[in-house]
Design a protein around this motif. Structure first.
Motif, PDB file in Angstrom:
ATOM      1  N   SER A   1       0.560  -1.234   0.076  1.00 26.86           N
ATOM      2  CA  SER A   1       0.100   0.063   0.011  1.00 26.86           C
ATOM      3  C   SER A   1       0.821   1.336  -0.383  1.00 26.86           C
ATOM      4  O   SER A   1       1.793   1.532   0.726  1.00 26.86           O
ATOM      5  CB  SER A   1      -0.833   0.085   1.186  1.00 26.86           C
ATOM      6  N   ASN A   2       0.576   2.081  -0.757  1.00 21.03           N
ATOM      7  CA  ASN A   2       0.828   3.731  -0.881  1.00 21.03           C
ATOM      8  C   ASN A   2      -0.169   4.354  -1.659  1.00 21.03           C
ATOM      9  O   ASN A   2      -0.983   3.916  -2.283  1.00 21.03           O
ATOM     10  CB  ASN A   2       2.319   3.652  -1.454  1.00 21.03           C
ATOM     11  N   ALA A   3       0.140   5.866  -1.550  1.00 21.47           N
ATOM     12  CA  ALA A   3      -0.880   6.484  -2.084  1.00 21.47           C
ATOM     13  C   ALA A   3      -1.077   6.493  -3.531  1.00 21.47           C
ATOM     14  O   ALA A   3      -2.272   6.607  -4.234  1.00 21.47           O
ATOM     15  CB  ALA A   3      -0.452   8.028  -1.862  1.00 21.47           C
ATOM     16  N   ILE A   4      -0.141   5.974  -4.322  1.00 22.54           N
ATOM     17  CA  ILE A   4      -0.187   5.959  -5.621  1.00 22.54           C
ATOM     18  C   ILE A   4      -0.945   4.512  -6.231  1.00 22.54           C
ATOM     19  O   ILE A   4      -1.857   4.572  -6.903  1.00 22.54           O
ATOM     20  CB  ILE A   4       0.979   6.026  -6.552  1.00 22.54           C
ATOM     21  N   LEU A   5      -0.599   3.487  -5.542  1.00 24.10           N
ATOM     22  CA  LEU A   5      -0.823   2.202  -5.867  1.00 24.10           C
ATOM     23  C   LEU A   5      -2.479   2.404  -5.331  1.00 24.10           C
ATOM     24  O   LEU A   5      -3.183   1.559  -5.937  1.00 24.10           O
ATOM     25  CB  LEU A   5      -0.179   1.212  -4.978  1.00 24.10           C
ATOM     26  N   ASP A   6      -2.741   2.744  -4.264  1.00 27.47           N
ATOM     27  CA  ASP A   6      -3.971   2.507  -3.585  1.00 27.47           C
ATOM     28  C   ASP A   6      -5.093   3.100  -4.631  1.00 27.47           C
ATOM     29  O   ASP A   6      -6.383   2.749  -4.264  1.00 27.47           O
ATOM     30  CB  ASP A   6      -4.057   3.290  -2.135  1.00 27.47           C
ATOM     31  N   LYS A   7      -4.763   4.115  -5.514  1.00 26.75           N
ATOM     32  CA  LYS A   7      -5.843   4.421  -6.314  1.00 26.75           C
ATOM     33  C   LYS A   7      -6.407   3.467  -7.308  1.00 26.75           C
ATOM     34  O   LYS A   7      -7.417   3.449  -7.802  1.00 26.75           O
ATOM     35  CB  LYS A   7      -5.245   5.822  -7.286  1.00 26.75           C
ATOM     36  N   MET A   8      -5.538   2.404  -7.686  1.00 24.26           N
ATOM     37  CA  MET A   8      -5.810   1.206  -8.446  1.00 24.26           C
ATOM     38  C   MET A   8      -6.096   1.498  -9.908  1.00 24.26           C
ATOM     39  O   MET A   8      -7.346   0.957 -10.337  1.00 24.26           O
ATOM     40  CB  MET A   8      -6.873   0.237  -7.799  1.00 24.26           C
TER      41      MET A   8
ATOM     42  N   ASP B   1      -5.629   2.312 -14.017  1.00 26.61           N
ATOM     43  CA  ASP B   1      -4.810   1.557 -15.027  1.00 26.61           C
ATOM     44  C   ASP B   1      -3.508   1.763 -15.042  1.00 26.61           C
ATOM     45  O   ASP B   1      -2.611   1.014 -15.272  1.00 26.61           O
ATOM     46  CB  ASP B   1      -5.509   1.690 -16.249  1.00 26.61           C
ATOM     47  N   SER B   2      -2.996   3.139 -14.784  1.00 25.44           N
ATOM     48  CA  SER B   2      -1.782   3.645 -14.941  1.00 25.44           C
ATOM     49  C   SER B   2      -1.315   4.206 -13.431  1.00 25.44           C
ATOM     50  O   SER B   2      -2.465   4.946 -13.025  1.00 25.44           O
ATOM     51  CB  SER B   2      -1.418   4.503 -15.952  1.00 25.44           C
ATOM     52  N   ALA B   3      -0.112   4.062 -13.205  1.00 29.39           N
ATOM     53  CA  ALA B   3       0.420   4.963 -12.022  1.00 29.39           C
ATOM     54  C   ALA B   3       0.725   6.471 -12.504  1.00 29.39           C
ATOM     55  O   ALA B   3       1.198   6.391 -13.545  1.00 29.39           O
ATOM     56  CB  ALA B   3       1.557   4.474 -11.093  1.00 29.39           C
ATOM     57  N   VAL B   4       0.228   7.401 -11.900  1.00 31.52           N
ATOM     58  CA  VAL B   4       0.790   8.784 -12.412  1.00 31.52           C
ATOM     59  C   VAL B   4       1.536   9.330 -11.323  1.00 31.52           C
ATOM     60  O   VAL B   4       1.318   9.448 -10.120  1.00 31.52           O
ATOM     61  CB  VAL B   4      -0.484   9.554 -12.461  1.00 31.52           C
ATOM     62  N   VAL B   5       2.840   9.711 -12.003  1.00 35.07           N
ATOM     63  CA  VAL B   5       3.923  10.438 -11.057  1.00 35.07           C
ATOM     64  C   VAL B   5       4.459  11.628 -11.676  1.00 35.07           C
ATOM     65  O   VAL B   5       4.441  11.678 -12.763  1.00 35.07           O
ATOM     66  CB  VAL B   5       4.945   9.374 -10.736  1.00 35.07           C
ATOM     67  N   LYS B   6       4.957  12.315 -10.781  1.00 36.62           N
ATOM     68  CA  LYS B   6       5.766  13.624 -11.327  1.00 36.62           C
ATOM     69  C   LYS B   6       6.912  13.399 -11.181  1.00 36.62           C
ATOM     70  O   LYS B   6       7.516  13.395  -9.869  1.00 36.62           O
ATOM     71  CB  LYS B   6       5.207  14.917 -10.466  1.00 36.62           C
TER      72      LYS B   6
ATOM     73  N   ALA C   1      11.779  -4.779   1.467  1.00 39.67           N
ATOM     74  CA  ALA C   1      12.834  -4.539   0.404  1.00 39.67           C
ATOM     75  C   ALA C   1      12.621  -3.151   0.094  1.00 39.67           C
ATOM     76  O   ALA C   1      13.557  -2.339  -0.139  1.00 39.67           O
ATOM     77  CB  ALA C   1      13.192  -5.244  -0.576  1.00 39.67           C
ATOM     78  N   ALA C   2      11.154  -2.825  -0.566  1.00 41.28           N
ATOM     79  CA  ALA C   2      10.954  -1.594  -0.945  1.00 41.28           C
ATOM     80  C   ALA C   2      11.048  -0.445  -0.009  1.00 41.28           C
ATOM     81  O   ALA C   2      11.650   0.509  -0.057  1.00 41.28           O
ATOM     82  CB  ALA C   2       9.583  -1.510  -1.330  1.00 41.28           C
ATOM     83  N   GLY C   3      10.741  -0.742   1.370  1.00 43.98           N
ATOM     84  CA  GLY C   3      10.754   0.041   2.222  1.00 43.98           C
ATOM     85  C   GLY C   3      12.388   0.322   2.666  1.00 43.98           C
ATOM     86  O   GLY C   3      12.660   1.730   2.632  1.00 43.98           O
ATOM     87  N   GLU C   4      13.234  -0.602   2.548  1.00 43.40           N
ATOM     88  CA  GLU C   4      14.671  -0.422   2.845  1.00 43.40           C
ATOM     89  C   GLU C   4      15.372   0.682   1.570  1.00 43.40           C
ATOM     90  O   GLU C   4      16.291   1.120   2.016  1.00 43.40           O
ATOM     91  CB  GLU C   4      15.277  -1.763   3.010  1.00 43.40           C
ATOM     92  N   ALA C   5      14.745   0.240   0.382  1.00 46.52           N
ATOM     93  CA  ALA C   5      15.457   0.935  -0.586  1.00 46.52           C
ATOM     94  C   ALA C   5      14.833   2.241  -1.011  1.00 46.52           C
ATOM     95  O   ALA C   5      15.260   2.855  -1.820  1.00 46.52           O
ATOM     96  CB  ALA C   5      15.016   0.053  -2.010  1.00 46.52           C
ATOM     97  N   GLY C   6      13.923   2.460  -0.225  1.00 45.82           N
ATOM     98  CA  GLY C   6      13.197   3.909  -0.291  1.00 45.82           C
ATOM     99  C   GLY C   6      12.189   4.068  -1.779  1.00 45.82           C
ATOM    100  O   GLY C   6      12.266   5.039  -2.188  1.00 45.82           O
ATOM    101  N   VAL C   7      11.851   2.942  -2.225  1.00 40.75           N
ATOM    102  CA  VAL C   7      11.144   3.119  -3.465  1.00 40.75           C
ATOM    103  C   VAL C   7       9.495   2.642  -3.143  1.00 40.75           C
ATOM    104  O   VAL C   7       9.145   2.110  -2.167  1.00 40.75           O
ATOM    105  CB  VAL C   7      11.559   2.303  -4.507  1.00 40.75           C
ATOM    106  N   GLN C   8       8.744   2.931  -4.071  1.00 37.70           N
ATOM    107  CA  GLN C   8       7.273   2.458  -3.837  1.00 37.70           C
ATOM    108  C   GLN C   8       7.044   1.828  -5.119  1.00 37.70           C
ATOM    109  O   GLN C   8       7.301   2.075  -6.257  1.00 37.70           O
ATOM    110  CB  GLN C   8       6.275   3.804  -3.779  1.00 37.70           C
ATOM    111  N   VAL C   9       6.173   0.518  -4.974  1.00 37.29           N
ATOM    112  CA  VAL C   9       5.670  -0.191  -5.672  1.00 37.29           C
ATOM    113  C   VAL C   9       4.505   0.647  -6.417  1.00 37.29           C
ATOM    114  O   VAL C   9       3.434   0.473  -5.531  1.00 37.29           O
ATOM    115  CB  VAL C   9       5.513  -1.608  -5.594  1.00 37.29           C
ATOM    116  N   VAL C  10       4.242   1.175  -7.671  1.00 38.47           N
ATOM    117  CA  VAL C  10       3.071   1.759  -7.807  1.00 38.47           C
ATOM    118  C   VAL C  10       1.920   1.283  -8.726  1.00 38.47           C
ATOM    119  O   VAL C  10       1.056   1.834  -8.985  1.00 38.47           O
ATOM    120  CB  VAL C  10       3.590   3.472  -8.426  1.00 38.47           C
ATOM    121  N   ALA C  11       2.371   0.136  -9.436  1.00 39.08           N
ATOM    122  CA  ALA C  11       1.398  -0.472 -10.168  1.00 39.08           C
ATOM    123  C   ALA C  11       1.901  -2.033 -10.389  1.00 39.08           C
ATOM    124  O   ALA C  11       3.057  -2.263 -10.124  1.00 39.08           O
ATOM    125  CB  ALA C  11       1.486  -0.026 -11.559  1.00 39.08           C
ATOM    126  N   GLY C  12       0.773  -2.676 -10.754  1.00 36.78           N
ATOM    127  CA  GLY C  12       1.205  -4.309 -10.673  1.00 36.78           C
ATOM    128  C   GLY C  12       0.441  -4.787 -11.621  1.00 36.78           C
ATOM    129  O   GLY C  12      -0.876  -4.596 -12.024  1.00 36.78           O
TER     130      GLY C  12
END
Lengths: 77, 362, 338
Positions: free
Chosen positions: C33-40, C42-47, C118-129
């Motif tokens: 869970s994170n703000a971008i993934l939680d929208k579910m 079709d695409s993750a939108v990032v800036k 691992a994502a937490g440790e690496a400081g990344v977010q899984v935003v789509a799957g």
């Protein structure tokens, strides 16, 4: 032609020995080396102990080698 | 600190001094054949060839039992691996060796159940765990390996594991050495003899080579110090006009070898003529299963058609192994025969003479 | 709705219907869970603004769980490290799962949860799957493909083709741990060892190195094909010779022992948490001490240098002091008897 690695026997259960090499252990059969005992160093090939390593001879080889090279080196044992 | 039997024999500065010694001792050019594939690996790994003086030529002999396996033997094993219900088991090195039509890796890609094992005992365990399958073990190797396969077969018989089979293409070192010595053009001065084979067969096995053929032999271990000390011992024999069997690898080889392993090997196998890749047929140089073990003999149990088998043509590995020619003399070298598509044993072995030439002259 | 424990993945979990929603919600959505993934959407939108690094990697490993990690951690760190090796700060990851019918749901949950850690440790977010289920036999448990993007700071120019004569070659720690950890768990190997995979995200280590010097020229993680393949690739890309000193390459004694026993070359074993860096000579010590201050670079050492050469080559200075060619590995690494 034949890779064989020195390993130390640390446990024995009938003809299955647990051998240790460099902090790693595995089982090896002693069928081909019936006199092998705990504490012996043996050569392991394809999961079998095939020959006993002789400490005196090992030290002698290093000594001879030192002699050949002018006695400057040491075997590091 | 206790001996590790490895590190003590790898110390670099000593070896450098020894090499200088070697240069001083050298009188004329000396051609030394290392008979053993593991020596070839060690020589390559430690850069002994590059470090040796120019007057010493190290020639890699037919000492990799996997690499000298003939097409016909590989073809037979591949055909067996394709049979329904068969699990084909082999040491990992065999995957690189080509057959007439394909090698084991390709057979696997075509659906054969080929599995790599570290020990023949692993193959026996697969047979025990898969009673509805036939497990065939590809028995390659010299006298070091053959007793391990013999012991495994005896265990299979004792435990009544009837779905375990061996295709024996084991080979014997002394007959091959004597065949090499009998070649009229042999350009080898001395033999660096295989330490681990000798741990089984004992140093006396090379007596005919040293005494009848007059070629000095030193039985060597596999660490840098072992190899270099052995080169010096060989050079000394030549300098002093001696031709004897000397034992450098005294920590691993007993004067009578390993009689128990020899007896076990000969209770299961008997000598027979054998085909060597690149060298042809050598009388009495192979081991086949004795009749008492025919129930476990894959060659008896599985009749397969390998009438298409052909040994590679035009390959001059025999002459390269004996030091008569160098790889560029071979018509196949670099054109047909490459490390990715090897033909003869000198290219099949990643450290073989042809493979080394290919790499260094690139 | 929470999926019951002890169940297996069904083909219907990949059908796009109710079960798919349930699986995505209970396993993936909840764990990652994170703000971008939680929208579910079709695409993750990032800036993002700047030079983007963008990469993809498929992960297949047997066994799926191994000492020091599992395919979840591996698939996350693998892509994070590919981004880091471009000098990028890894930011966002997409993950696609191909799951074999009958795969235990508990196992899937622990894989996703270790991916999340691992994502937490690496400081990344899984935003789509994405999730697909294939028939039994059509996959081996689970395959995971991850893709990722990261931002490269404007001052950073890292490339395999940037190595120059005189550069120091640095490795971040012991070589071959992952390869042996995996091999020790394969069927038939049966050796007991404490060796764990080095599987780790290297973004933080790279950031530390880039802070220490502007003359880090090349970064690579020696995964498949090991150090031998990586050095050969860099030599070819940069048109240089690389000479490394065998005695200075760090190995664990168990890795060395396993290689002796099985006839393997430790230089071609895979690593999943190590990097090779080519750094201008004058900055080498600075970079080295920065690396040693980081948990994943504590064992960093200089192993060699770049030399001028007409032909791209990798040389190994052996324990005897002679020089031999370290060639590109061919084929798979298998236990051998010769």
């Amino acid at each position: 032609m034949c890779l064989a690695v020195p390993a130390k026997i640390i446990e024995m259960d009938k003809q299955i020995a647990t051998v240790e090499v460099g902090g790693l252990s595995r089982q090896a059969s002693t069928v081909l080396l019936p006199d092998a005992a705990i504490g012996d160093y043996v050569l392991i090939h394809a999961g079998f102990a095939i020959s006993l390593l002789d400490e005196e001879q090992a030290l002698e080889t290093i000594r001879l080698f030192d002699e050949m090279t002018g006695g400057m080196a040491s075997g590091g044992a | 600190m206790p001996l590790t039997y490895l590190d003590e024999f790898r110390s670099a500065p000593q070896v450098q001094r020894l090499l200088d010694e070697l240069i001083e001792r050298r009188g004329s050019e000396l051609k030394i054949m290392e008979v053993c594939g593991t020596h070839t690996m060690a020589i390559s790994r430690y850069g002994i060839r590059q470090a040796a003086p120019k007057g010493i030529t190290l020639i890699s002999g037919p000492g990799c039992p996997v690499c000298v396996t003939a097409n016909s033997d590989i073809d037979r094993f591949i055909e067996m691996s394709m049979l329904p219900g068969v699990i084909a088991t082999s040491f990992g090195d065999m995957l690189r060796v080509p057959g007439t039509r394909m090698g084991l890796a390709e057979a696997r890609s075509r659906g054969a159940d080929v599995r790599i094992v570290y020990s023949p005992l692993d193959a026996l365990r697969m047979a025990r765990e898969n009673p509805s399958k036939h497990v065939v073990f590809f028995g390659v190797g010299f006298e070091t390996t053959a007793p391990t396969v013999a012991a495994t077969l005896l265990e299979a018989r004792d435990q009544g594991i009837n779905n375990f089979f061996v295709q024996s293409v084991h080979k014997l070192v002394p007959p091959a050495l004597e065949a090499l010595c009998s070649m009229p053009d042999l350009a080898i001065d001395t033999f660096l003899c295989p330490g681990h084979v000798t741990a089984i067969i004992g140093p006396q096995a090379y007596k005919p080579v040293a005494e009848e053929f007059g070629i000095p032999c030193v039985i060597a271990g596999f660490e840098p110090i072992d190899v270099l000390q052995s080169l010096i011992m060989l050079a000394a024999q030549v300098d002093e006009g001696r031709s004897e069997v000397e034992l450098q690898y005294s920590r691993g080889v007993r004067p009578d070898g390993n009689p128990q392993a020899m007896a076990l090997m000969l209770s299961v196998f008997e000598p027979a003529d054998a085909e060597w890749r690149g060298l042809g047929n050598i009388p009495g140089s192979g081991l086949i299963l004795r009749d008492e073990f025919s129930d476990h003999d894959a060659a008896v149990r599985f009749q397969v058609d390998v009438s298409y088998s052909r040994e590679p043509r035009g390959c001059i590995c025999g002459d390269i192994l004996t030091g008569i020619h160098t790889p560029p003399h071979c018509r196949l070298f670099r054109k047909v025969c490459t490390p990715d598509h090897p033909v003869g044993p000198c290219m099949v072995s990643s450290e073989g003479t042809c493979a080394a030439y290919y790499q260094y002259e690139d | 709705m929470k999926t019951e424990r002890g169940k297996n993945i069904l083909l219907a979990h990949g059908s796009g219907g109710r079960l798919t929603q349930e699986l995505i919600g209970s396993v993936f959505g909840r764990t990652l869970s994170n703000a971008i993934l939680d929208k579910m959407d079709d695409s993750a939108v990032v800036k993002l603004d700047g030079n983007l690094a963008f990469t993809i990697d498929s992960h297949v490993v047997s066994p799926l769980f191994f000492p020091g990690g599992d395919i979840g951690r591996l698939s996350l760190t693998g892509t994070v490290n590919d981004l880091a090796m471009a000098g990028a700060e890894p930011l966002y990851i997409c993950a696609a799962f191909v799951i074999e019918e009958g795969f235990p749901q508990d196992d899937l949950e622990s894989i996703v949860s270790s991916m999340s850690l691992a994502a937490g440790e690496a400081g990344v977010q899984v935003v789509a799957g994405d999730t697909k289920v294939v028939e039994r036999g059509a996959a081996d448990g689970v395959f995971i493909t991850t893709s990722g993007i990261g931002l490269i700071p404007a001052s950073v120019r890292i490339s395999s083709s940037a190595a120059r004569p005189g550069d120091a070659v640095i490795v971040s720690g012991t070589i071959g741990d992952h390869g042996i950890a995996i091999l020790s768990k394969r069927q038939g190997m049966d050796f007991q060892t404490e060796i764990r995979s080095d599987c780790a995200p290297l973004g933080g280590l790279v950031a530390t190195m880039l802070d220490a010097s502007r003359r880090v020229r090349t970064l690579r993680d020696p995964t498949r094909g090991g150090l031998a393949a990586t050095l050969n690739e860099i030599a070819a890309a940069s048109g240089v010779a690389i000479e490394v000193d065998e005695s200075s390459i760090p190995f664990r004694s168990e890795v060395r022992a396993a290689c002796e026993l099985l006839g393997l070359d430790p230089l071609v074993l895979a690593n999943e948490g190590k990097l090779v860096a080519f750094v201008a000579r004058q900055d080498a010590d600075k970079v080295l001490s920065a690396m040693r201050g980081h948990a994943y670079g504590a064992g960093a050492v200089i192993i060699g240098e770049v030399q001028e050469s007409e032909k791209p080559r990798v040389y190994l200075r052996t324990l005897l002091g002679s020089r031999r060619i370290l060639s590109m590995p061919t084929g798979e690494q298998l236990p051998r008897i010769c």
